[in-house]
Structures are given as structure tokens and as C-alpha cells.
Design a protein around this motif. Structure first.
Motif, PDB file in Angstrom:
ATOM      1  N   GLY A  83       0.851  -1.177   0.000  1.00  0.00           N
ATOM      2  CA  GLY A  83       0.000   0.000   0.000  1.00  0.00           C
ATOM      3  C   GLY A  83       0.886   1.226   0.000  1.00  0.00           C
ATOM      4  N   MET A  84       0.550   2.221  -0.846  1.00  0.00           N
ATOM      5  CA  MET A  84       1.408   3.400  -0.946  1.00  0.00           C
ATOM      6  C   MET A  84       0.590   4.677  -0.925  1.00  0.00           C
ATOM      7  N   ALA A  85       1.079   5.663  -0.174  1.00  0.00           N
ATOM      8  CA  ALA A  85       0.554   7.024  -0.215  1.00  0.00           C
ATOM      9  C   ALA A  85       1.666   7.901  -0.784  1.00  0.00           C
ATOM     10  N   PRO A  86       1.586   8.246  -2.079  1.00  0.00           N
ATOM     11  CA  PRO A  86       2.666   9.008  -2.724  1.00  0.00           C
ATOM     12  C   PRO A  86       2.607  10.479  -2.361  1.00  0.00           C
ATOM     13  N   ASP A  87       3.673  11.180  -2.682  1.00  0.00           N
ATOM     14  CA  ASP A  87       3.725  12.612  -2.400  1.00  0.00           C
ATOM     15  C   ASP A  87       3.549  13.452  -3.651  1.00  0.00           C
ATOM     16  N   ASP A  88       3.776  12.853  -4.823  1.00  0.00           N
ATOM     17  CA  ASP A  88       3.884  13.673  -6.024  1.00  0.00           C
ATOM     18  C   ASP A  88       3.029  13.199  -7.190  1.00  0.00           C
ATOM     19  N   LEU A  89       2.111  12.258  -6.967  1.00  0.00           N
ATOM     20  CA  LEU A  89       1.296  11.768  -8.072  1.00  0.00           C
ATOM     21  C   LEU A  89      -0.056  12.467  -8.069  1.00  0.00           C
ATOM     22  N   PRO A  90      -0.558  12.869  -9.253  1.00  0.00           N
ATOM     23  CA  PRO A  90      -1.857  13.553  -9.307  1.00  0.00           C
ATOM     24  C   PRO A  90      -2.993  12.604  -8.949  1.00  0.00           C
ATOM     25  N   MET A  91      -4.091  13.178  -8.450  1.00  0.00           N
ATOM     26  CA  MET A  91      -5.284  12.411  -8.118  1.00  0.00           C
ATOM     27  C   MET A  91      -6.411  12.816  -9.069  1.00  0.00           C
ATOM     28  N   PRO A  92      -7.332  11.899  -9.375  1.00  0.00           N
ATOM     29  CA  PRO A  92      -8.426  12.210 -10.309  1.00  0.00           C
ATOM     30  C   PRO A  92      -9.413  13.209  -9.705  1.00  0.00           C
ATOM     31  N   ALA A  93      -9.314  14.458 -10.128  1.00  0.00           N
ATOM     32  CA  ALA A  93     -10.072  15.536  -9.493  1.00  0.00           C
ATOM     33  C   ALA A  93     -11.579  15.376  -9.652  1.00  0.00           C
ATOM     34  N   SER A  94     -12.021  14.699 -10.715  1.00  0.00           N
ATOM     35  CA  SER A  94     -13.458  14.589 -10.968  1.00  0.00           C
ATOM     36  C   SER A  94     -14.136  13.535 -10.099  1.00  0.00           C
ATOM     37  N   LEU A  95     -13.360  12.644  -9.471  1.00  0.00           N
ATOM     38  CA  LEU A  95     -13.934  11.608  -8.609  1.00  0.00           C
ATOM     39  C   LEU A  95     -14.226  12.174  -7.226  1.00  0.00           C
ATOM     40  N   THR A  96     -15.221  11.606  -6.576  1.00  0.00           N
ATOM     41  CA  THR A  96     -15.417  11.912  -5.165  1.00  0.00           C
ATOM     42  C   THR A  96     -14.439  11.063  -4.354  1.00  0.00           C
ATOM     43  N   GLY A  97     -14.291  11.410  -3.080  1.00  0.00           N
ATOM     44  CA  GLY A  97     -13.433  10.605  -2.224  1.00  0.00           C
ATOM     45  C   GLY A  97     -13.904   9.165  -2.170  1.00  0.00           C
ATOM     46  N   GLN A  98     -15.221   8.966  -2.076  1.00  0.00           N
ATOM     47  CA  GLN A  98     -15.779   7.616  -2.024  1.00  0.00           C
ATOM     48  C   GLN A  98     -15.476   6.850  -3.303  1.00  0.00           C
ATOM     49  N   GLU A  99     -15.607   7.516  -4.458  1.00  0.00           N
ATOM     50  CA  GLU A  99     -15.323   6.859  -5.741  1.00  0.00           C
ATOM     51  C   GLU A  99     -13.844   6.505  -5.868  1.00  0.00           C
ATOM     52  N   TYR A 100     -12.994   7.356  -5.324  1.00  0.00           N
ATOM     53  CA  TYR A 100     -11.557   7.081  -5.356  1.00  0.00           C
ATOM     54  C   TYR A 100     -11.232   5.818  -4.564  1.00  0.00           C
ATOM     55  N   LEU A 101     -11.825   5.676  -3.385  1.00  0.00           N
ATOM     56  CA  LEU A 101     -11.595   4.484  -2.573  1.00  0.00           C
ATOM     57  C   LEU A 101     -12.192   3.248  -3.229  1.00  0.00           C
ATOM     58  N   ALA A 102     -13.370   3.382  -3.847  1.00  0.00           N
ATOM     59  CA  ALA A 102     -13.990   2.257  -4.548  1.00  0.00           C
ATOM     60  C   ALA A 102     -13.129   1.822  -5.740  1.00  0.00           C
ATOM     61  N   PHE A 103     -12.491   2.795  -6.391  1.00  0.00           N
ATOM     62  CA  PHE A 103     -11.593   2.483  -7.506  1.00  0.00           C
ATOM     63  C   PHE A 103     -10.432   1.618  -7.027  1.00  0.00           C
ATOM     64  N   HIS A 104      -9.864   1.952  -5.871  1.00  0.00           N
ATOM     65  CA  HIS A 104      -8.776   1.140  -5.317  1.00  0.00           C
ATOM     66  C   HIS A 104      -9.272  -0.266  -4.974  1.00  0.00           C
TER      67      HIS A 104
END
Length: 262
Positions: A83-104
Motif C-alpha cells: 500500500g502506498m501514499a505518494p507525495d507527487d502523483l496527481p489524483m483524479p479531481a473529478s472523482l469523489t473521495g468515495q469513488e476514489y476508494l472504490a476504484f482502489h
């Protein structure tokens, strides 16, 4: 997902990365055991983030090997251990937080939604999961990345500058998470510039300078080895920056004195 076999969770051997003629990482080696918090320290440009990207398979090395529970990091099987929490990678701005976690979750073929919800609550993020990431502050994005990295309980948790941008409350929560994670048998690899946190929280550290390992050991061992009182002082000695500090301090003092006298 832990394996019953003994041995280190992470084994890095001779890791090398080049960009053209420039060597960014030069035969770096270290191991990480279960229950250990290991810090990767170094000045800007020393290769810390490159090292983490190689460890997690985001970059391919030009030499050396990375094994997660004995599995090469290039093997898809290793993803379950990581599991990784990066410092410099962009995140998908159009997703909600919930959708981002569901994507993972979908990437891993798992359903860790209950754990994700609990982690989001612990970091004060639960009420923001329905908002788009575009509306998140830097600190909120950092919290979301940590939740995504932790929610499947990987054997190896990799955190790149994890405290950057966090408010004091979230920083305390993250520190408790890291301590507890290692206490329950996980392994945590952290790249950081924060010498005080590294001295307090890391069992061992690897110090990089110009892409090479210049020192490794526990903070106490390094302090004793170099006859200094703090990890920060050991860092300055091993990276050759100690002598420059005196010159810089004198320059700044002279500059400021002359500036006030004008």
C-alpha cells in the motif's frame, strides 16, 4: 495479506536507476522486517522518492531487485502486499473521495469499504467523501491517500512525506496509525525530511546522498557512531552538509547585519 514464510517483508538489493548519463540511484540495498518502521532520509535530489517509486513498482530499475515477501515487485502478486501514499502523483479531481476508494477496491478485487469508512472517520474525512477531490485541500488529499493505502491492510505500507500538509490533529492520528501498524506486525517505509519525527518514530533509517547509501542504522546507533546528540546532526555529518552549515550561517549573519545597518 501476510505470508507464513520467514524473512523480510521488503528486500532491496543493488537498486540502480539512471536517466541518460545521470545516475539517480546507485546500488542501494536495505531490508525491512515485520514490525519495523524504516525511514529513508536525504537532501533534496538524493533519490528518496525515486527509491520509493522503484520499491513500489511505479518505476522499473536499471539494475538490482526489489522483493516483497520474496515476490519480485514486478509480479502482480506483490500488489496484495503493498500500500502506498505518494507525495507527487496527481489524483483524479473529478472523482469523489468515495469513488476514489472504490476504484482502489476494484483494482485489488476486494471490498474494504467498511475499513475505509472507519479510517476516513479516524482522519476526520468521513463527511467529505461525497465531495469531489477537486474541492479537497492538500491535507485532505493526503488523508485520502493514506486511507486508500491502508484499507486493505498490506504487509508493507509505503509513505512519501506523509505528514506534509496535515493539520496537528491528523498528524497525531497518522503517527498513532504508523506505530500501531508496526506494532501489529506490518512494515512501514517512510521517506521524510523531518528529522525529529524520524528520530522519534523510526526503528532504523537509511540515509541517501547523491543516490547512494551513506549510512544506515537506528537513530541511536548513528548518534553513537558519529558522536552527536541528534539524528539531524548525524544526517549533516554523513551527507557532508555539516561544514556548509557554518559557512551559510556566517553568510546570512553578515548579510542581515549589513542590511539592517543601511
Amino acid at each position: 495479506m501476510s505470508l507464513p514464510e520467514p524473512g523480510p517483508v521488503l528486500a532491496v538489493s543493488g537498486l540502480t536507476k539512471r536517466y541518460g548519463r545521470r545516475t539517480v540511484l546507485d546500488e542501494v540495498s536495505f531490508t525491512l522486517a515485520r514490525g519495523e518502521v524504516h525511514g529513508v532520509l536525504g537532501p533534496n535530489g538524493s533519490g528518496k522518492t525515486t527509491c520509493l517509486h522503484l520499491v513500489t513498482g511505479l518505476l522499473a530499475p536499471d539494475g538490482g531487485q526489489v522483493l516483497l515477501n520474496g515476490v519480485p515487485v514486478q509480479d502482480k502478486k506483490s500488489r496484495d502486499f503493498l500500500g502506498m501514499a505518494p507525495d507527487d502523483l496527481p489524483m483524479p479531481a473529478s472523482l469523489t473521495g468515495q469513488e476514489y476508494l472504490a476504484f482502489h477496491d476494484r483494482l485489488r478485487g476486494r471490498d474494504d469499504s467498511v475499513t475505509a469508512a472507519d479510517l476516513a472517520w479516524a482522519f476526520g474525512l468521513a463527511e467529505d467523501l461525497d465531495r469531489q477531490i477537486a474541492e479537497y485541500s492538500h491535507g485532505m488529499k493526503r488523508k485520502l491517500q493514506v486511507v486508500a493505502a491502508v484499507m486493505h491492510f498490506p504487509d508493507l505500507l509505503v509513505l512519501d512525506e506523509p505528514f506534509r500538509g496535515l493539520d496537528p490533529d491528523a498528524a497525531v492520528t497518522l503517527r498513532k496509525l504508523i506505530t500501531s501498524y508496526a506494532g501489529h506486525g506490518g512494515a512501514v517505509l517512510i521517506a521524510t525530511h523531518d528529522m525529529l519525527r524520524a528520530q522519534r518514530d523510526c526503528d532504523r533509517v537509511t540515509i541517501l546522498h547523491a543516490g547512494a547509501v551513506v549510512a544506515e542504522g537506528s537513530p541511536a546507533q548513528l548518534q553513537q557512531r558519529y558522536s552527536v546528540d541528534t539524528l539531524e546532526e548525524a544526517f549533516l555529518v554523513t551527507t557532508g552538509l555539516e561544514a556548509q552549515q557554518g559557512e551559510r550561517a556566517q553568510l546570512l549573519d553578515t548579510m542581515l547585519k549589513e542590511g539592517w545597518e543601511r
